[in-house]
Structure formats: structure tokens, C-alpha cells
Design an enzyme around this catalytic site. Structure first.
Site, PDB file in Angstrom:
ATOM      1  N   LYS A 297       0.096  12.566  13.453  1.00  0.00           N
ATOM      2  CA  LYS A 297      -0.638  11.357  13.826  1.00  0.00           C
ATOM      3  C   LYS A 297       0.025  10.701  15.035  1.00  0.00           C
ATOM      4  CE  LYS A 297      -2.407   7.107  11.616  1.00  0.00           C
ATOM      5  NZ  LYS A 297      -2.413   6.321  10.348  1.00  0.00           N
TER       6      LYS A 297
ATOM      7  N   SER B 200      -6.671   4.958   8.418  1.00  0.00           N
ATOM      8  CA  SER B 200      -6.615   5.154   9.857  1.00  0.00           C
ATOM      9  C   SER B 200      -6.174   6.566  10.274  1.00  0.00           C
ATOM     10  CB  SER B 200      -5.634   4.147  10.477  1.00  0.00           C
ATOM     11  OG  SER B 200      -4.316   4.354   9.979  1.00  0.00           O
TER      12      SER B 200
ATOM     13  N   SER C 116      -4.188   4.390   4.283  1.00  0.00           N
ATOM     14  CA  SER C 116      -4.581   5.103   5.498  1.00  0.00           C
ATOM     15  C   SER C 116      -4.393   6.608   5.458  1.00  0.00           C
ATOM     16  CB  SER C 116      -3.820   4.545   6.710  1.00  0.00           C
ATOM     17  OG  SER C 116      -4.358   3.302   7.096  1.00  0.00           O
TER      18      SER C 116
END
Length: 524
Positions: free
Chosen positions: A76, A171, A195
Site C-alpha cells: 500500500k 482504504s 481499512s
């Protein structure tokens, strides 16, 4: 081979049935052919191929570094990576090149993992759909699956339309989409209020949020220091256990990590669940919970009960205050953490030169989107001298009550809590963006963020396909630092439900020059 587990592909590499370079090239080809998903912000093709070649040499010498040697992974884009841009999907950090690796990234590289690239997210991980980053939204791979197309997309739609595709969740939506679409074998996410688990549920993959303090946060660009945890996204529970074993443990660079040595474990094949006590929190019958998710939750509880486990209803009475409490604490810490982005040391700097104060203001206005600015303003309001006791201190007290509720339930003899992960399956993109970020996050985090407030480990296990042909997952919450028990139960459940493999179909894009007649690989 791209569907193989980490242990299976590691064995294939050792036996010479496939080479690291072949694996890397195949994954890079898939990334290009599924570019329409927008799962990656940066694809590190040159670096990845070089790492694969180095891995190949180690295998030829019979000296692989570890189980991940030669295996492609993704990270990420809120984890620092040395020499590779780290943006947090924000204008504020466009062009920022970190001088060091996050601890978890370095641990993966020390095992010989091949870093394919950095995945897309909501700006600074503030969101639940991966729709609010400056690089555009992440598309859920299941939008292009045979299962979804046959049930939900009108036959007249010969092209991909905005009304057809659904969100990936957030996210960590880029990481979840990357794992789901077979472009990597595993990915790192982050989890502050759900997330990792939220996009895992929407994309049909496993999403593990470890106990707070079990994995180092050093190098993870902070959102909420007291809740942030590096997350793990894989296609099966066993793979999550493998990565946890490699990443967990004390880090001198992160004072919140545990001091005790962490011993990696291999998950047993649980055959008898009769000694287990599974708790069903009544407060998780939350407003907005779809009838479909409720039925699946009940069916899962019956599955345990029929297999001999003790299934009991439990109460977490302060859960109903959790999302409001989370909002206060989250924004307060966001306000503090975002103060470092002032245009002086790194990141974006405005051209405004009237004064230092005007440069600060212009930099932050230009660098942050409305979502980030809104959370900063909210947090500063809660931290004002006249509001501090009324909001921040009170929220901390409520957080303690929430943690106490979990502790009381586990002291009563309950081993694992079983809950939904999300209120429904993934929403269509056009429907999702009708609501503002604050409202959406409050809805989407309602079933996940309490575990972050209490610092407990939790995992999403893909469970079934909804009536629309989209993934639905259920969440298991365990005791602090009891990941082995949590993952063992999750593995048993995973084996019972036999979640189907995604079947990606051909996708054509005509409305954007970046996506021209691209064809995804078939995984039928």
C-alpha cells in the site's frame, strides 16, 4: 501457479517448476492487462525484475532467503519504500522519495520477496471506498467477473459503464484488488478502523488486522497512532499466517511493539470445534445491516453450532457509542499527524511567498483534499482548550469502556466473536459517491472500528457471493495476541464455506484513452 498458496509456490520455486523471473513477468503482464482496475499507483517493473533475477541466482545456488524468496507482493502506498515514490494518494506527497524502508517492507525484502509496486488508496487512508485519492478510484475486480456480469449487468451493456462497476472498499482497496485479481500473491494494507477488512470483504480475499503492537508501525505514514496497524491481505488464511510470522515481533524503532519474542506458527487443521465458544454480539445487528448479510451471519453461527461448538449471544453495550468516539479520536490524531506536512521539509510546497503563515496555508490547501482538510479542522476543534475535556478526554474514557466490554466477554469464556464485516456487499460506484466521505466512513466502519479501539486482532474471511454475484465476508475477533487461535478458527471456517474463485471476463473501455480495449486474463 498464480492461484497457488505461498507455501505451494515456494515449493514450486525450490523444485524448479517455475522461476522467480517467470512469476514476476506473469504478474507484471497481468498488472498491465488489468490496468483498468487502477489498483496500482506505481508499478516497479525494473526493480521487480532485478529482484527476481537475484532470487533466481539464489535458487541456483540452493540458498533462498526464506519462504517468500522470488514471490511477487505489493505494498500500500502509505508505507515508506526506499528509492520508490510514496504518495499516500495525495498531491501533498507527489514526488516524495523515502530514504528508508518501513520495517514491514524491509522484512519482506529480507525474505527475498519481489516488490511489484505500490497500491492505490483513499488519500492518506481516509476513506472506505478507495474513491478519494488523487489517482482515481479503484475498481473492484468482481465488477468484471462472470458471476457478477451474469446476474447484475444488463445484456445491452457491451461496454464497461460507470453504472456497472462497484467499489473495492477502502482504504486499502488497491491492495485488496491486486490480490483478488491475481496480480500478486499477497499485499500489505493498513487498518485504523477497518481499512484492511472492509476491502477484503468486498474483494473476496482474506484481510487480517493483527493485535495492536504485534507488528511494527515504523515507516507506515501515520493516520491515528493509537489505532494504526499494518494489515495483511492474502487469498487464504494459511497465507495470512505465513506473512504474520515473518512480520510480527519487537522493533526498536517502534516503542509500541511488544517486547516478547514472537514465535511463528503453522496453522493446524482443526477437526473438532466442540471445545470452542463462539460469541455473537447482539449490538452488531446494526442499523442498515442488509437482510442478506444477516441471513449469512445466522447461517455461519448455525454452522459452528451444528459442528458442536457452543454459540452464545453476548453483549458489548458501549459499541453503540463506538463510531462517534472513533470520529473524535481519529480526527484529533489526524490534526496532530498532518501538522508535519507544512511545505518546509518534504512534500508539496506552495509558490505563495507573502509570509511563512500564508505559505503554510496555501501549501495545505493545495496539497490536501477536502476530506483531509475536513478531518484536520474537526480534530483541531475537538482539541481546543475549551473543548478538550468535553470531547477528547470523554472519548478516551468511552474507548476504555469499549475495551472493557470486550475483555469482560472474553473473561466469560468466549473464545472468538463472530460478526459481519460490512453492512452489505460492495456498492456501485455512482451510488457510493452520492454520500460524503464522513457519512460513508461512519456507515462502513461501524462493524470494524471497535476492534481497533480495543486493539484486538480481527480477520475477514470471504464467505459467499451475494444475490448480485459479489463477495460477502464475515469477521472473526479474537483475544489480544491470540492470533494462532483466531487464524485456526478462521481456517476451519474457510474450509467449510469453500468460497468460489473469481472468473474474470474480457473488459473493454472506450471512454478514456488510458483504457483502450484491454483484455484481462481468464481465470475460469
Amino acid at each position: 501457479m498464480l492461484r497457488a498458496s505461498l507455501r505451494q509456490v515456494s515449493a514450486a520455486l525450490k523444485e524448479g517448476r517455475v522461476t522467480p523471473t517467470e512469476l514476476c513477468q506473469r504478474c507484471l503482464a497481468l498488472i498491465k492487462s488489468t490496468k483498468f482496475l487502477n489498483a496500482y499507483i506505481t508499478v516497479t517493473e525494473e526493480t521487480a525484475l532485478k529482484q527476481a533475477e537475484e532470487s533466481e541466482e539464489r535458487y541456483k545456488r540452493g540458498q533462498p532467503l526464506g519462504i517468500l524468496d522470488g514471490i511477487p507482493i505489493a505494498v500500500k502506498d502509505n508505507f515508506n519504500t526506499a528509492g520508490i515514490e510514496t504518495t499516500c494518494a495525495s498531491n501533498m506527497l507527489k514526488g516524495y522519495i523515502s530514504p528508508y524502508n518501513a520495517t514491514v517492507v524491509q522484512k519482506l525484502l529480507d525474505q527475498g520477496a519481489v516488490l511489484l509496486g505500490k497500491t492505490n488508496l483513499d488519500e492518506f487512508a481516509m476513506g472506505s471506498g478507495s474513491t478519494d485519492g488523487v489517482f482515481g478510484p479503484v475498481r473492484n475486480p468482481w465488477s468484471y467477473s462472470k458471476q457478477y456480469k451474469e446476474k447484475s449487468v444488463p445484456k445491452s451493456h457491451s461496454e464497461d459503464k460507470e453504472s456497472d462497476w462497484v467499489i473495492s472498499g477502502g482504504s486499502s482497496g488497491g491492495s485488496a484488488a491486486a490480490v483478488s485479481s491475481f496480480t500478486c500473491f499477497a499485499a500489505l494494507g493498513s487498518d485504523t478502523g477497518g481499512s484492511t477488512r472492509n476491502p477484503a470483504a468486498h474483494c473476496g480475499v482474506v484481510g487480517l488486522k493483527p493485535t495492536y503492537g504485534l507488528i511494527s508501525r515504523h515507516g507506515l505514514i501515520p493516520l491515528v497512532n493509537s489505532m494504526d496497524v499494518p494489515g495483511i491481505l492474502t487469498r487464504c488464511v494459511d497465507d495470512a499466517a505465513v506473512l504474520l510470522g515473518l512480520l510480527a515481533g519487537h522493533d526498536p524503532k517502534d516503542s509500541t511493539t511488544i517486547q516478547d519474542d514472537f514465535k511463528p506458527f503453522e496453522l493446524p487443521n482443526l477437526t473438532d470445534v466442540s471445545k470452542l465458544s463462539i460469541g455473537i454480539p447482539k449490538e452488531y445487528h446494526a442499523p442498515g445491516l442488509s437482510s442478506e448479510i444477516l441471513a449469512l451471519w445466522s447461517k455461519a453461527a448455525d454452522l459452528f453450532k451444528n459442528a458442536g461448538a457452543k454459540v452464545v449471544e453476548v453483549s458489548l453495550p458501549h459499541t453503540r457509542y463506538s463510531i462517534v468516539c472513533y470520529h473524535v479520536l481519529c480526527t484529533a490524531e489526524v490534526a496532530s499527524n498532518m501538522a508535519r506536512f507544512d511545505g518546509l521539509e518534504y512534500g508539496h510546497r506552495s509558490d505563495v511567498k507573502d509570509s511563512t503563515e500564508s505559505m503554510y496555508a496555501a501549501t495545505r490547501r493545495e496539497g490536501f483534499n477536502d476530506v483531509v482538510r475536513g478531518r484536520i479542522l474537526s480534530g483541531n476543534y475537538f482539541l481546543l482548550k475549551q473543548n478538550y475535556e468535553k470531547y477528547f478526554v470523554k472519548a478516551q474514557k468511552v474507548r476504555r469502556l469499549i475495551a472493557n466490554d470486550f475483555a469482560k466477554v472474553f473473561r466469560s469464556g468466549v473464545d472468538i466473536l463472530l460478526t459481519p464485516t460490512t453492512l452489505s456487499d460492495a456498492a456501485p460506484y455512482m451510488e457510493f459517491i452520492q454520500e460524503d466521505n464522513r457519512t460513508r466512513s461512519a456507515q462502513d466502519d461501524i462493524l470494524t472500528q471497535a476492534a481497533n479501539m480495543a486493539g484486538l486482532p480481527a480477520i475477514n474471511v470471504p464467505t459467499a457471493l451475494s444475490e448480485r454475484g459479489l463477495p460477502v465476508g464475515l469477521q472473526f475477533i479474537g483475544r489480544s495476541f491470540q492470533e494462532k487461535q483466531l487464524l485456526t478458527v478462521a481456517k476451519w471456517f474457510e474450509k467449510q464455506v469453500q468460497f468460489p474463485v473469481i472468473q474474470l471476463e474480457e473488459v473493454k473501455r472506450h471512454d478514456n484513452g488510458d483504457f483502450q480495449h484491454q483484455k484481462s486474463a481468464s481465470f475460469s
